[in-house]
Design a protein around this motif. Structure first.
Motif, mmCIF file in Angstrom:
data_model
loop_
_atom_site.group_PDB
_atom_site.id
_atom_site.type_symbol
_atom_site.label_atom_id
_atom_site.label_comp_id
_atom_site.label_asym_id
_atom_site.label_seq_id
_atom_site.Cartn_x
_atom_site.Cartn_y
_atom_site.Cartn_z
ATOM 1 N N THR A 141 -4.510 0.285 12.919
ATOM 2 C CA THR A 141 -4.125 0.193 13.875
ATOM 3 C C THR A 141 -4.253 -0.755 14.525
ATOM 4 O O THR A 141 -2.883 -1.496 14.969
ATOM 5 C CB THR A 141 -4.292 1.534 15.080
ATOM 6 N N PRO A 159 4.852 -3.738 7.326
ATOM 7 C CA PRO A 159 4.430 -2.001 7.922
ATOM 8 C C PRO A 159 5.213 -1.147 7.831
ATOM 9 O O PRO A 159 4.706 0.144 8.242
ATOM 10 C CB PRO A 159 5.959 -2.757 8.686
ATOM 11 N N LEU A 160 6.410 -1.180 6.382
ATOM 12 C CA LEU A 160 6.602 0.713 5.933
ATOM 13 C C LEU A 160 4.789 0.738 5.663
ATOM 14 O O LEU A 160 4.327 2.134 5.459
ATOM 15 C CB LEU A 160 7.129 0.294 4.779
ATOM 16 N N GLN A 161 4.222 -0.038 5.028
ATOM 17 C CA GLN A 161 3.277 1.011 4.286
ATOM 18 C C GLN A 161 1.895 0.974 4.827
ATOM 19 O O GLN A 161 1.002 1.820 4.440
ATOM 20 C CB GLN A 161 2.818 -0.661 3.283
ATOM 21 N N ARG A 162 1.927 0.007 5.700
ATOM 22 C CA ARG A 162 1.054 0.310 7.199
ATOM 23 C C ARG A 162 1.219 2.019 7.579
ATOM 24 O O ARG A 162 0.438 2.170 7.942
ATOM 25 C CB ARG A 162 1.656 -0.625 7.993
ATOM 26 N N ASP A 163 2.328 2.226 7.550
ATOM 27 C CA ASP A 163 2.213 3.372 7.886
ATOM 28 C C ASP A 163 2.282 4.328 7.044
ATOM 29 O O ASP A 163 2.182 5.389 7.980
ATOM 30 C CB ASP A 163 4.283 3.575 8.407
ATOM 31 N N ALA A 164 2.611 4.434 6.140
ATOM 32 C CA ALA A 164 2.249 5.589 5.414
ATOM 33 C C ALA A 164 0.443 5.350 4.782
ATOM 34 O O ALA A 164 0.651 6.816 4.794
ATOM 35 C CB ALA A 164 2.585 4.266 3.881
ATOM 36 N N LEU A 166 -1.133 5.163 7.281
ATOM 37 C CA LEU A 166 -1.995 5.993 8.864
ATOM 38 C C LEU A 166 -1.594 7.340 9.022
ATOM 39 O O LEU A 166 -1.984 8.013 8.939
ATOM 40 C CB LEU A 166 -1.157 4.946 10.088
ATOM 41 N N GLU A 167 0.083 7.472 7.986
ATOM 42 C CA GLU A 167 0.208 9.051 7.697
ATOM 43 C C GLU A 167 -0.164 9.696 6.895
ATOM 44 O O GLU A 167 -0.363 10.718 7.090
ATOM 45 C CB GLU A 167 1.649 8.743 7.930
ATOM 46 N N LEU A 174 6.804 9.049 2.474
ATOM 47 C CA LEU A 174 7.896 8.928 2.904
ATOM 48 C C LEU A 174 8.743 9.327 2.887
ATOM 49 O O LEU A 174 10.092 9.305 4.013
ATOM 50 C CB LEU A 174 7.651 6.946 2.951
ATOM 51 N N LYS A 177 10.520 12.449 5.057
ATOM 52 C CA LYS A 177 10.502 12.316 6.393
ATOM 53 C C LYS A 177 12.040 11.628 7.076
ATOM 54 O O LYS A 177 12.113 12.140 8.271
ATOM 55 C CB LYS A 177 9.586 10.759 7.103
#
Length: 204
Positions: A141, A159-164, A166-167, A174, A177
């Motif tokens: 985070t 950023p997209l890989q980070r969000d993936a 984290l979720e 993805l 979503k």
């Protein structure tokens, strides 16, 4: 896929370059072994007679269940076997920190919940020097690694890989979503181009 938010624990120093996917997990183990974790890094972890190699870092009590691996450049090079990632995760690893990764291995990490962090070699050597001093924390985070000395090292990630991570979502997750937007576009396209959506036999 198991989400990745933070992990705290030992960081095993394996500062060797070019550890390829065949070293991480032999190809025959993917079909014959139920416990991939037992066979991960097999050639390094075990002696020819099958006993643990006492000189290998991951066989030291402190690092036997380490969730973090500090390693050398081009980690995960070689053949494109996704099992290399799942084998490391079966050992309990959640994060691999290296100067660089094999491209396909890097992509497979994000598909399976293993965080690959790229740092300069000198930064990794500095972290490795503290590997026996206590636990590390990797916080996705905040994009930081906190060493036992409380020294903070920042890292960057798409950023997209980070969000993936984290979720706990792979590419399909993805995409889903945006299912409302996808359905809205499809409904509009059915109106604007109905011939594209026709089903059945085409008369010639």
């Amino acid at each position: 896929m198991k989400p990745f938010v933070t992990v705290t624990g030992a960081a095993a120093p394996l500062l060797q370059a070019n550890i390829d996917t065949d070293v991480i997990i032999r190809i025959e183990r993917l079909t014959e072994a139920a416990d991939l974790g037992h066979y991960a890094l097999e050639a390094m972890r075990y002696l020819p007679d099958g006993s643990p190699n006492p000189n290998f870092v991951l066989n030291e009590p402190r690092f036997s269940n380490a969730p973090i691996l500090l390693t050398g450049r081009n980690f995960g090079c070689g053949s494109s076997r996704e099992g290399a990632v799942t084998a490391l995760m079966a050992m309990g690893m959640r994060c691999v920190i290296a100067p660089s990764f094999g491209d396909i291995f890097h992509a497979n990490c994000f598909r399976n919940g293993l965080l690959p962090v790229e740092l300069p070699e000198r930064a990794i050597e500095s972290l490795a020097a503290q590997s026996r001093d206590g636990d590390f924390t990797v916080d996705l985070t905040q994009h930081v690694i906190v060493a036992p000395s409380r020294e903070v090292t920042t890292f960057s990630i798409d950023p997209l890989q980070r969000d993936a991570l984290l979720e706990g979502l792979d590419e399909i997750g993805l995409t889903l979503k945006s299912v409302d937007e996808i359905n809205a576009w499809q409904n509009a396209d059915r109106t604007n181009r109905p011939w594209v959506w026709q089903t059945g036999k085409v008369k010639l």
